[in-house]
Scaffold this active site. Structure first.
Site, PDB file in Angstrom:
ATOM      1  N   ASN A  44     -72.820  75.781 -17.184  1.00  0.00           N
ATOM      2  CA  ASN A  44     -73.953  76.183 -18.032  1.00  0.00           C
ATOM      3  C   ASN A  44     -75.045  76.933 -17.289  1.00  0.00           C
ATOM      4  O   ASN A  44     -76.237  76.738 -17.576  1.00  0.00           O
ATOM      5  CB  ASN A  44     -74.583  74.959 -18.726  1.00  0.00           C
ATOM      6  CG  ASN A  44     -73.580  74.218 -19.570  1.00  0.00           C
ATOM      7  OD1 ASN A  44     -73.011  73.233 -19.133  1.00  0.00           O
ATOM      8  ND2 ASN A  44     -73.342  74.719 -20.759  1.00  0.00           N
ATOM      9  N   LYS A 132     -61.695  72.711 -17.118  1.00  0.00           N
ATOM     10  CA  LYS A 132     -62.019  73.983 -16.450  1.00  0.00           C
ATOM     11  C   LYS A 132     -62.429  73.736 -14.999  1.00  0.00           C
ATOM     12  O   LYS A 132     -61.971  74.428 -14.084  1.00  0.00           O
ATOM     13  CB  LYS A 132     -63.143  74.718 -17.202  1.00  0.00           C
ATOM     14  CG  LYS A 132     -63.327  76.125 -16.701  1.00  0.00           C
ATOM     15  CD  LYS A 132     -64.609  76.749 -17.165  1.00  0.00           C
ATOM     16  CE  LYS A 132     -65.729  76.365 -16.252  1.00  0.00           C
ATOM     17  NZ  LYS A 132     -66.996  77.017 -16.487  1.00  0.00           N
ATOM     18  N   HIS A 152     -65.601  83.430 -21.160  1.00  0.00           N
ATOM     19  CA  HIS A 152     -65.185  84.835 -21.287  1.00  0.00           C
ATOM     20  C   HIS A 152     -63.701  84.923 -21.643  1.00  0.00           C
ATOM     21  O   HIS A 152     -63.298  85.688 -22.527  1.00  0.00           O
ATOM     22  CB  HIS A 152     -65.429  85.588 -19.983  1.00  0.00           C
ATOM     23  CG  HIS A 152     -66.872  85.672 -19.594  1.00  0.00           C
ATOM     24  ND1 HIS A 152     -67.799  86.397 -20.299  1.00  0.00           N
ATOM     25  CD2 HIS A 152     -67.562  85.115 -18.559  1.00  0.00           C
ATOM     26  CE1 HIS A 152     -68.978  86.289 -19.731  1.00  0.00           C
ATOM     27  NE2 HIS A 152     -68.869  85.513 -18.676  1.00  0.00           N
TER      28      HIS A 152
END
Ligand code: SF4
Length: 230
Positions: A44, A132, A152
Site C-alpha cells: 500500500n 503476493k 497492475h
C-alpha cells in the site's frame, strides 16, 4: 478463453512488452529476510517510500536480531515514511521473533530446500504475509518460477480477458501461473508492472498508443473514446 489460447496470448504479450520496455533478467539471489521485510514495507505505498523506510531501518539497526529486540515504537519511527507503520512495525518484529524462536536464528534459507508450493505455505503462516508477498520473496530472493500478481498485473490481465470478471486478486496467481512458461515468469511479472505504470494505468489507459492494442478487447472498446478525449 481456453488455456491454449491464453498461453498463446501471453506469449505474444511478452514479445510485445519486451520490445516496448526492454528485456528483464533475474539479477541473482538476495537475502530472503531482506526481501520479506522490504515487501511488507511496500504494501500500500510507492516504491520510493518503501525503499526509504527499508534504508532507514537498516541504518538504525545493524542486524535483524537488533530489530527483533527493539521496541515497536523505534521500528515504527524508522518506517513511518513507508505508511501504515503502526501495523507494519509489530508485524515485522513478530515475524523476526517467530523465525528466531522456531528456527534458532533469523533466516529463511530453509525455503530453498522446499518446492515453491511448500515454501509459499511456510511464508503464509506469518501474520501480514499474503500470497503476493510470499511469492515475491520466492521470486526475487530465490529465483523460484512463481508468479506474484500485484494490482497492475491484475488490472492488465483482466483487461486482456485472461481473468474472469469475478476473479479475486488474491487468487489470480493460481489462474495465471500455469499459463506462463516457468522461465518467463520473472520477466513477465516485471514487464507487466512496467506497462501498468507507464501505459495501462488504472485511470486513462493509453490504449491508442499501446502495443498490446491488437490483442486487447478492453483496448479496442476504449481506444475510440481515448482518441476522442485527446
Ligand atoms: Fe491496457 Fe489499453 Fe493496452 Fe489493453 S490496449 S493493455 S487496456 S492500455
Amino acid at each position: 478463453m481456453s488455456n491454449q489460447r491464453a498461453r498463446r496470448l501471453l506469449r505474444s504479450v511478452l514479445k510485445l512488452l519486451r520490445r516496448a520496455h526492454g528485456r528483464r533478467r533475474w539479477p541473482g539471489p538476495r537475502d530472503p529476510v531482506d526481501v520479506l521485510v522490504a515487501t511488507i514495507l511496500s504494501q500500500n505505498t510507492s516504491g520510493g517510500n518503501s525503499a526509504a523506510g527499508f534504508r532507514r531501518l537498516r541504518e538504525r539497526f545493524a542486524t535483524w536480531d537488533e530489530v527483533a529486540d527493539a521496541r515497536v515504537a523505534a521500528i515504527e519511527r524508522c518506517i513511518r515514511v513507508s505508511g501504515l507503520s503502526r501495523r507494519k512495525a509489530p508485524r515485522i518484529r513478530a515475524i523476526l521473533r517467530q523465525l528466531r524462536s522456531d528456527r534458532g536464528g533469523i533466516g529463511l534459507a530453509f525455503l530453498a530446500e522446499m518446492g515453491p508450493d511448500r515454501a509459499c505455505e511456510a511464508l503464509l503462516r506469518f501474520d501480514g504475509v499474503g500470497p503476493k508477498t510470499a511469492l515475491c520473496v520466492l521470486m526475487f530472493a530465490m529465483g523460484m518460477p512463481v508468479f506474484p500478481v500485484d494490482t497492475h498485473i491484475f488490472r492488465i490481465t483482466r483487461r486482456l480477458g485472461l481473468l474472469p470478471d469475478a476473479a479475486a486478486p488474491q487468487r489470480a496467481h493460481e489462474v495465471l501461473t500455469p499459463l506462463i512458461a516457468p522461465a518467463d515468469r520473472y520477466e513477465m511479472h516485471l514487464l507487466l508492472i512496467a506497462h501498468g505504470r507507464r501505459v495501462c494505468r488504472a485511470r486513462s489507459p493509453q490504449c491508442p498508443s499501446c502495443p498490446l492494442l491488437p490483442l486487447c478487447g478492453f483496448g479496442e472498446r476504449n481506444a475510440p473514446r481515448a482518441r476522442a478525449r485527446s
